[in-house]
Scaffold this motif. Structure first.
Motif, PDB file in Angstrom:
ATOM      1  N   THR A 295       0.843  -1.216   0.000  1.00  0.00           N
ATOM      2  CA  THR A 295       0.000   0.000   0.000  1.00  0.00           C
ATOM      3  C   THR A 295       0.867   1.250   0.000  1.00  0.00           C
ATOM      4  O   THR A 295       0.590   2.224  -0.719  1.00  0.00           O
ATOM      5  N   GLN A 296       1.922   1.229   0.814  1.00  0.00           N
ATOM      6  CA  GLN A 296       2.792   2.403   0.881  1.00  0.00           C
ATOM      7  C   GLN A 296       3.539   2.627  -0.436  1.00  0.00           C
ATOM      8  O   GLN A 296       3.726   3.770  -0.857  1.00  0.00           O
ATOM      9  N   ARG A 297       3.923   1.547  -1.066  1.00  0.00           N
ATOM     10  CA  ARG A 297       4.583   1.688  -2.366  1.00  0.00           C
ATOM     11  C   ARG A 297       3.642   2.327  -3.382  1.00  0.00           C
ATOM     12  O   ARG A 297       4.044   3.177  -4.177  1.00  0.00           O
ATOM     13  N   ARG A 298       2.380   1.901  -3.332  1.00  0.00           N
ATOM     14  CA  ARG A 298       1.398   2.468  -4.254  1.00  0.00           C
ATOM     15  C   ARG A 298       1.191   3.962  -3.965  1.00  0.00           C
ATOM     16  O   ARG A 298       1.066   4.772  -4.884  1.00  0.00           O
ATOM     17  N   LEU A 299       1.196   4.317  -2.694  1.00  0.00           N
ATOM     18  CA  LEU A 299       1.054   5.732  -2.320  1.00  0.00           C
ATOM     19  C   LEU A 299       2.214   6.557  -2.874  1.00  0.00           C
ATOM     20  O   LEU A 299       2.019   7.672  -3.385  1.00  0.00           O
ATOM     21  N   VAL A 300       3.414   6.003  -2.762  1.00  0.00           N
ATOM     22  CA  VAL A 300       4.590   6.728  -3.256  1.00  0.00           C
ATOM     23  C   VAL A 300       4.516   6.880  -4.771  1.00  0.00           C
ATOM     24  O   VAL A 300       4.799   7.957  -5.318  1.00  0.00           O
ATOM     25  N   ARG A 301       4.102   5.804  -5.443  1.00  0.00           N
ATOM     26  CA  ARG A 301       4.011   5.882  -6.919  1.00  0.00           C
ATOM     27  C   ARG A 301       2.963   6.912  -7.338  1.00  0.00           C
ATOM     28  O   ARG A 301       3.169   7.664  -8.295  1.00  0.00           O
ATOM     29  N   ASN A 302       1.830   6.938  -6.629  1.00  0.00           N
ATOM     30  CA  ASN A 302       0.796   7.926  -6.959  1.00  0.00           C
ATOM     31  C   ASN A 302       1.307   9.345  -6.722  1.00  0.00           C
ATOM     32  O   ASN A 302       1.065  10.253  -7.519  1.00  0.00           O
ATOM     33  N   ALA A 303       2.018   9.523  -5.601  1.00  0.00           N
ATOM     34  CA  ALA A 303       2.564  10.853  -5.295  1.00  0.00           C
ATOM     35  C   ALA A 303       3.599  11.260  -6.332  1.00  0.00           C
ATOM     36  O   ALA A 303       3.673  12.423  -6.739  1.00  0.00           O
ATOM     37  N   HIS A 304       4.382  10.278  -6.780  1.00  0.00           N
ATOM     38  CA  HIS A 304       5.410  10.571  -7.785  1.00  0.00           C
ATOM     39  C   HIS A 304       4.796  11.071  -9.089  1.00  0.00           C
ATOM     40  O   HIS A 304       5.359  11.927  -9.770  1.00  0.00           O
ATOM     41  N   ARG A 305       3.625  10.551  -9.403  1.00  0.00           N
ATOM     42  CA  ARG A 305       2.948  11.038 -10.610  1.00  0.00           C
ATOM     43  C   ARG A 305       2.431  12.468 -10.409  1.00  0.00           C
ATOM     44  O   ARG A 305       2.346  13.241 -11.358  1.00  0.00           O
ATOM     45  N   ALA A 306       2.092  12.804  -9.165  1.00  0.00           N
ATOM     46  CA  ALA A 306       1.508  14.125  -8.890  1.00  0.00           C
ATOM     47  C   ALA A 306       2.569  15.164  -8.561  1.00  0.00           C
ATOM     48  O   ALA A 306       2.447  16.328  -8.928  1.00  0.00           O
ATOM     49  N   VAL A 307       3.631  14.744  -7.865  1.00  0.00           N
ATOM     50  CA  VAL A 307       4.637  15.690  -7.379  1.00  0.00           C
ATOM     51  C   VAL A 307       5.815  15.737  -8.337  1.00  0.00           C
ATOM     52  O   VAL A 307       6.470  14.734  -8.573  1.00  0.00           O
ATOM     53  N   LYS A 308       6.036  16.904  -8.883  1.00  0.00           N
ATOM     54  CA  LYS A 308       7.270  17.128  -9.645  1.00  0.00           C
ATOM     55  C   LYS A 308       8.063  18.137  -8.827  1.00  0.00           C
ATOM     56  O   LYS A 308       7.767  19.332  -8.833  1.00  0.00           O
ATOM     57  N   LEU A 309       9.060  17.642  -8.142  1.00  0.00           N
ATOM     58  CA  LEU A 309       9.732  18.433  -7.111  1.00  0.00           C
ATOM     59  C   LEU A 309      10.308  19.748  -7.608  1.00  0.00           C
ATOM     60  O   LEU A 309      10.321  20.746  -6.896  1.00  0.00           O
ATOM     61  N   TYR A 310      10.784  19.740  -8.843  1.00  0.00           N
ATOM     62  CA  TYR A 310      11.492  20.926  -9.338  1.00  0.00           C
ATOM     63  C   TYR A 310      10.730  21.640 -10.449  1.00  0.00           C
ATOM     64  O   TYR A 310      11.285  22.506 -11.119  1.00  0.00           O
ATOM     65  N   ASP A 311       9.491  21.258 -10.641  1.00  0.00           N
ATOM     66  CA  ASP A 311       8.693  21.844 -11.719  1.00  0.00           C
ATOM     67  C   ASP A 311       8.292  23.277 -11.372  1.00  0.00           C
ATOM     68  O   ASP A 311       7.520  23.514 -10.445  1.00  0.00           O
ATOM     69  N   LEU A 312       8.811  24.227 -12.138  1.00  0.00           N
ATOM     70  CA  LEU A 312       8.519  25.642 -11.890  1.00  0.00           C
ATOM     71  C   LEU A 312       7.736  26.259 -13.045  1.00  0.00           C
ATOM     72  O   LEU A 312       7.702  27.477 -13.199  1.00  0.00           O
ATOM     73  N   GLY A 313       7.133  25.413 -13.868  1.00  0.00           N
ATOM     74  CA  GLY A 313       6.484  25.909 -15.083  1.00  0.00           C
ATOM     75  C   GLY A 313       7.408  25.673 -16.258  1.00  0.00           C
ATOM     76  O   GLY A 313       8.638  25.754 -16.126  1.00  0.00           O
ATOM     77  N   TRP A 314       6.832  25.385 -17.418  1.00  0.00           N
ATOM     78  CA  TRP A 314       7.667  24.907 -18.530  1.00  0.00           C
ATOM     79  C   TRP A 314       8.708  25.925 -18.987  1.00  0.00           C
ATOM     80  O   TRP A 314       9.821  25.553 -19.355  1.00  0.00           O
ATOM     81  N   GLN A 315       8.355  27.222 -18.927  1.00  0.00           N
ATOM     82  CA  GLN A 315       9.328  28.216 -19.383  1.00  0.00           C
ATOM     83  C   GLN A 315      10.550  28.259 -18.471  1.00  0.00           C
ATOM     84  O   GLN A 315      11.701  28.247 -18.927  1.00  0.00           O
ATOM     85  N   GLU A 316      10.289  28.261 -17.171  1.00  0.00           N
ATOM     86  CA  GLU A 316      11.397  28.275 -16.214  1.00  0.00           C
ATOM     87  C   GLU A 316      12.183  26.969 -16.280  1.00  0.00           C
ATOM     88  O   GLU A 316      13.417  26.954 -16.154  1.00  0.00           O
ATOM     89  N   ASN A 317      11.477  25.871 -16.512  1.00  0.00           N
ATOM     90  CA  ASN A 317      12.156  24.571 -16.595  1.00  0.00           C
ATOM     91  C   ASN A 317      13.115  24.519 -17.782  1.00  0.00           C
ATOM     92  O   ASN A 317      14.245  24.035 -17.657  1.00  0.00           O
ATOM     93  N   TRP A 318      12.650  25.019 -18.922  1.00  0.00           N
ATOM     94  CA  TRP A 318      13.535  25.040 -20.098  1.00  0.00           C
ATOM     95  C   TRP A 318      14.700  26.005 -19.887  1.00  0.00           C
ATOM     96  O   TRP A 318      15.818  25.747 -20.327  1.00  0.00           O
ATOM     97  N   ALA A 319      14.410  27.112 -19.196  1.00  0.00           N
ATOM     98  CA  ALA A 319      15.480  28.077 -18.913  1.00  0.00           C
ATOM     99  C   ALA A 319      16.546  27.461 -18.016  1.00  0.00           C
ATOM    100  O   ALA A 319      17.729  27.800 -18.121  1.00  0.00           O
ATOM    101  N   GLN A 320      16.157  26.541 -17.150  1.00  0.00           N
ATOM    102  CA  GLN A 320      17.149  25.902 -16.277  1.00  0.00           C
ATOM    103  C   GLN A 320      18.104  25.005 -17.056  1.00  0.00           C
ATOM    104  O   GLN A 320      19.218  24.748 -16.620  1.00  0.00           O
ATOM    105  N   VAL A 321      17.652  24.507 -18.203  1.00  0.00           N
ATOM    106  CA  VAL A 321      18.511  23.631 -19.006  1.00  0.00           C
ATOM    107  C   VAL A 321      19.313  24.433 -20.024  1.00  0.00           C
ATOM    108  O   VAL A 321      20.513  24.238 -20.181  1.00  0.00           O
ATOM    109  N   PHE A 322      18.630  25.360 -20.696  1.00  0.00           N
ATOM    110  CA  PHE A 322      19.293  26.068 -21.795  1.00  0.00           C
ATOM    111  C   PHE A 322      19.590  27.534 -21.503  1.00  0.00           C
ATOM    112  O   PHE A 322      20.192  28.205 -22.336  1.00  0.00           O
ATOM    113  N   GLY A 323      19.165  28.023 -20.345  1.00  0.00           N
ATOM    114  CA  GLY A 323      19.504  29.394 -19.987  1.00  0.00           C
ATOM    115  C   GLY A 323      18.967  30.426 -20.943  1.00  0.00           C
ATOM    116  O   GLY A 323      19.698  31.301 -21.400  1.00  0.00           O
TER     117      GLY A 323
END
Ligand SMILES: [Zn+2]
Ligand SMILES: [Zn+2]
Length: 371
Positions: A295-323
């Motif tokens: 059950t706990q593994r399933r909870l973590v997998r579900n959270a992983h689908r919902a939580v993107k730890l470093y997601d700041l919006g696609w524009q900021e995300n691309w800026a973090q890679v390509f500046g």
């Protein structure tokens, strides 16, 4: 005691400035052999990149120049093909020769044998950690690599194949000379697979249109060999376009959501970031993957689908890679992908992530009590 001896060794290395990768020279012939072995896939990749060019030139000259007498179309296809080829080789060279992300000692105070405040946390955690705890070197809740015996910044992982830690490690790629793709090479890696996809699509297009013309005008073809080359290029272009193109689309998704391949494929990395759990639970703090119930593994997998730890919006995300916010600098980005901004050690978190991690911690606690 061995831990303490290793720690002493770490301090000696810090004081003398000796780098961790100097260990490579101790292995002698075995290391040389593995070094040759790991370049074998790269040689195959180079052959695959060069192989279509004789057929490509033959089709361009025989079909577009000698049969259709269209020098402009010939020149356009020639320029596009070889520009993409040049760009592919440029980013491939960067991926192979550039260090993907060294966890070197950048703090001048450390070079004098002193330990910075941030690393003191890692040292304390390392020394207080359970000495017999199994460690595969890949994922550890401590901010310390017990293989390199060095601090392990956020999003850094130890690659067991390279035998070292890599900043913001994305994945280990055997096709790039057995090297990891990390903070310093990820833009070039994405540039490379994008150029290969575009090149494959372009070759498939020009060979497909030429083959279709030859199929409909069998009496006007230059010779009987050219359609075979056209068919070969069409098949190769479609196959490589689909394979590498799907890989490219996956990395577009990863960049847009600010994930590495490891983070995307390893849901249990989230356990390193959840808030402290009550000591009354059966779980460690932070919990280890093998301690979790179904059950706990399933909870973590579900959270992983919902939580993107470093997601700041696609524009900021691309800026973090390509500046993208940097003024200028478009030339290296076009030529070989450029370089990611920042030091590869600190990354802003998604402001919504902490709430979701707290919910995950609560859910794990409830599931632990119900078990
Ligand atoms: Zn390491
Ligand atoms: Zn590696």
């Amino acid at each position: 005691m061995s831990r303490l001896l290793s720690f002493t060794d770490h301090l000696q290395r810090s004081a003398t400035g000796k780098h961790w990768r100097d260990d490579d020279s101790d292995d002698g012939s075995d290391e040389r052999q593995s070094r040759w072995t790991r370049y074998f896939p790269l040689c195959i990749l180079l052959v695959l990149m060069v192989a279509p060019h004789p057929s490509l030139l033959l089709v361009l000259v025989n079909h577009y120049l000698r049969t259709l007498h269209e020098p402009i179309t010939f020149l356009v296809h020639l320029c596009v093909s070889y520009t993409l080829t040049f760009l592919s080789f440029a980013s491939l060279i960067i991926c192979v020769v550039r260090d993907p992300g060294p966890v070197c000692l950048e703090n001048p105070a450390q070079d004098d044998g002193q330990i910075s405040a941030r690393d003191e946390i890692g040292l304390r955690e390392a020394l207080m950690g359970p000495p017999d705890e199994p460690d595969d070197g890949e994922i550890t809740p401590l901010k310390w690599c017990r293989k390199c015996w060095a601090p392990k910044p956020e999003r850094t992982h130890h690659c067991s194949l390279c035998g070292r830690c890599v900043l913001k490690m994305d994945h280990h790629c055997p096709w790039l000379g057995g090297k990891c793709v990390g903070h310093r090479t990820y833009p070039s890696f994405f540039h490379f697979i994008t150029c290969i996809t575009l090149f494959s699509a372009h070759v498939a297009y020009l060979a497909g249109t030429a083959f279709w013309w030859s199929f409909n005008n069998p009496a006007s073809i230059f010779d009987e060999v050219t359609p075979l080359h056209e068919l070969f290029l069409l098949c190769a272009g479609v196959i490589f376009g689909l394979v590498v193109g799907s890989f490219m689309i996956y990395h577009i998704y990863l960049i847009s959501t600010n994930q590495t391949t490891l983070e995307s494929l390893s849901p249990f990395l989230l356990l390193r970031f959840i808030p402290p759990l009550p000591s009354s639970l059966r779980l460690s703090d932070p919990p280890m993957e093998h301690e979790l119930s179904y059950t706990q593994r399933r909870l973590v997998r579900n959270a992983h689908r919902a939580v993107k730890l470093y997601d700041l919006g696609w524009q900021e995300n691309w800026a973090q890679v390509f500046g993208w916010r940097k003024s200028g600098g478009w030339v290296p980005r076009v030529l070989y992908g450029g370089a990611s901004p920042g030091d590869g050690r600190n990354f802003p978190r998604n402001p919504r992530a902490q709430d979701m991690l707290q919910k995950l911690a609560n859910a794990l606690e409830i599931a632990d009590k119900e078990a």
